[in-house]
Design a protein around this motif. Sequence first.
Motif, PDB file in Angstrom:
ATOM      1  N   LYS B 257       0.842  -1.208   0.000  1.00 33.21           N
ATOM      2  CA  LYS B 257       0.000   0.000   0.000  1.00 33.21           C
ATOM      3  C   LYS B 257       0.866   1.243   0.000  1.00 33.21           C
ATOM      4  CE  LYS B 257      -3.932  -1.926   2.422  1.00 33.21           C
ATOM      5  NZ  LYS B 257      -4.400  -2.204   3.772  1.00 33.21           N
ATOM      6  N   MET B 291      -4.239  -0.143   7.779  1.00 28.33           N
ATOM      7  CA  MET B 291      -3.673  -1.447   7.479  1.00 28.33           C
ATOM      8  C   MET B 291      -4.534  -2.477   8.192  1.00 28.33           C
ATOM      9  SD  MET B 291       0.123  -2.741   8.318  1.00 28.33           S
ATOM     10  CE  MET B 291       0.874  -1.171   8.313  1.00 28.33           C
ATOM     11  N   ASP B 311       0.106  -9.163   9.463  1.00 24.48           N
ATOM     12  CA  ASP B 311      -0.649  -8.686   8.294  1.00 24.48           C
ATOM     13  C   ASP B 311      -0.742  -9.802   7.254  1.00 24.48           C
ATOM     14  OD1 ASP B 311       1.724  -8.836   6.909  1.00 24.48           O
ATOM     15  OD2 ASP B 311       2.172  -6.701   7.064  1.00 24.48           O
TER      16      ASP B 311
END
Lengths: 271, 365, 276
Positions: B257, B291, B311
């Motif tokens: 990102k 996130m 993540d």
Amino acid sequence: MMTKARRVYSIPYVLWLLLFVIAPVLLIVYQSFIGMDGSYTLDNYKTYFASSTYLRMTFNSVLYAFLITLIVLVISYPAAYILNKTKHKQLWLMLIILPTWVNLLLKAYAFIGIFSMHGSVNHFLEFIGIGPKQLLFTDFSFIFVAAYIEIPFMIMPIFNALEEMNPSFISASVDLGANAWQTFWQVIFPLSLNGVKSGVQAVFIPSLSLFMLTRLIGGNRVITLGTAIEEHFMVTQNWGMGSTIGVVLIIAMLAIMLVTGEKKKKRRRAN
Amino acid sequence: MAQNIITFHNVRKEYDDQVVLKDVSFEIEQGKFYTLLGPSGCGKTTILRLIAGFIEANQGDIRLEGKKVNDIPANKRKVNTVFQDYALFPHLNVFDNVAFGLRIKKLPKKQIEQKVKDVLRMVQLSGFEEREISEMSGGQRQRVAIARALANEPEVLLLDEPLSALDLKLRKDMQYELRELQQRLGITFIFVTHDQEEALAMSDEIFILNKGEIVQSGTPVDIYDEPINRFVADFIGESNIVKGKMVDDYLVEFVGKKFECVDGGMGKNESVEVVLRPEDIQITSPEKGKMHVTVDTQLFRGVHYEIVCLDEEGNEWVVHSTRKATEGAHVGLFFEPEDIHVMRFGESEEEFDARLESYEEEQEG
Amino acid sequence: MKKKINWPNIYLFFVFILLYLPIFYLIFYSFNSGGNMNHFSGFTLENYQAVFEDKRLIGIVLNTFLLAFLSALLATMIGVFGAMMIYYTKKRQARNTLLSFNNILMVSPDVIIGASFLIFFTFLGIRLGFSSVLLSHVAFSIPIVVLMVLPKLQEMNDSMIDAAKDLGANAWTVISKVIIPSITPGIIAGYFMAFTYSLDDFAVTFFVTGNGFSTLSVEIYSRARQGISLEINALSALLFLFSLFLVIGYYFISQSNMSKKQRRLRKQHEEVAHIL
């Protein structure tokens, strides 16, 4: 559980303590009160203290031991100090120790050759024009050989004390402005005193009693406490008198240990 | 401006062909509290010993008050050291230890007594003059060691991990006391430690060392906020470090990102590393988060919860939060642009400073 | 680097010369064909030949080594258990007293030990000879074994013993499987020292040996009193060689005995060596 096992395995050691440490000391004290005829008596002590020969012998013996110790200390301290600074010092230390493993009698025997009337030292004296001298069977030769034999026993404890000393004491002393000389006398020497004391013990006590040296090197001119004891036990067979001198030697030994022992008193600043 | 009291210029130190200090240069100003911080073997103690004069540099200049001191022995330098093991002389009592340097200087007796009394009061040991060193506790010995060094009135006091032998509580108290002492006396302290908390708490300036080089220097806040590389970021505080790419000035890409940030002055699409401090990250709902992560484990640390999240790429994210999280929950992580700190690979301290200056001016202008 | 005369090393060099000169003097003349230690007349190995042909001397050498071997063995066994006893004496006062008694024979002059043992053996009616000499050598070697073993016990991790007990070991298993293996370097050093003590002793043996039995030291003494005999020189050269081997052996033992603390100190000393 362990205590039972301990009781069993301790037996030989305790027996040794009783039979070979405590009993012999008691026996030598007991024997010193036995006269030539086998009766209890104080005669041995009376003879000892009344005889100027015995007293002078004792005084000389202590004086010799003192001189030997002093000479050995003066030679050994610098040697130990330098040794502690060398690289591979363990190796050098082994080389100092090695001569102590050569039988003492062989070393004494070597000096019979070196100091003899036609020996190497006299060859040398002749060569430089002094002429041969009677070296063997003199006070000098006895003190020299005794010092020679004892040097390693003084170097080792001093070396150990110096080696165990925390090196940051030296850094700290220099950091606070002391030069090398001041650091030595105010920090290093006081902190190595324990090594010096054990060295003095290790040299002084044997020096009182090395009868074989006095026999081989000193002839019959030098008589120490050790020689006198050997004489009374092995030659004249007067065990009582020999034991009395033995007790004197034990007392001398205790005295030197008391003087050089670690003091537990607290040092107070003298104002 | 404060005067430079110590200068190192390309100082090099080798032991048996092993370089422990690689051409180090730095300046130390009068009257500040400096800390040399780094892991063991980084060369921090070597620097201290060079300043004290216990060892000699193989190369380079060492200057004290502008004067080259390479050849001046330790006993002639106006610096004093507090040793790690204190090195208090066991054959002397407290008074004699503290008076050692003064007696070497041959000061009059009265003056020595007064001076010893003064410094002992300074370290709160009045009345302990007659004690033997063996009768003192660890903390008290520490104070005697400081008093002994201060009695000589040094321009610079060197402290070689002096707190490492003390227990945690005592160590914290001594940190305050040392800091306070330094400010009161106004002399330069150079403190060596491997404890980053100690360094952050006490110092005006920190030098971070690694493998014989100064990696970064600056105030505690600067170093904490702007670590120059992964080593510093890891060593000072806790960090989440991930690989990233600098898309443009003030725009960095990581974990797939793009994020707005405040760093610039780098090449387009340059590979970088990104640091996020655990306390700068907040846990929110997945919608509000920048996130998305899953809570893996958490530990209660007293002041906060230490929450470890994963993540989608499998990167670990450590978050410090006062609120408890649910293990296995999907949550969002939120952080401000200024919380993102971008580090370039292999950037030296000078390059780092120059770059920071250039774009800070730009921002202001 | 400045070139200057290194006085300390020169001093050390002279100390070494002093220590070794007499020994090498002896060895040098062992190759002398002249029969005395005054003048080197020519090289010969005759003196060595004489040593090996002297049946009496060879017998005495064998006796001496047998004595050293046996006395060191017995002294080590008793000394190890003695060290354990001292180590496990928990009361500080009692332990220190035990240690002081242990050290009495270490500091006593040889003549006192010899004379008192002579009285002791006579008192008990033990005939002087091999057995009295053996007992004496065991007796004066025990304290050094204790002193060599004790530090190893102190270095030992005590929780190891608790762990062994926890795992079900009884007292004797703990001793043989845990304690003894972990103090082995100390035991070896102790045996070694006891061996050399026995080999070197003259005075005590001289007192308690009687007529039938003789050791090398006593033999050398009686021959040396009669004057120079190059056979003794040859013998001393051989013994010196043997000591050299022993010392090399001891060097390796002491290296492995060196604690971590000593190693660290040694390194630090090298660092401050240049200051003074």
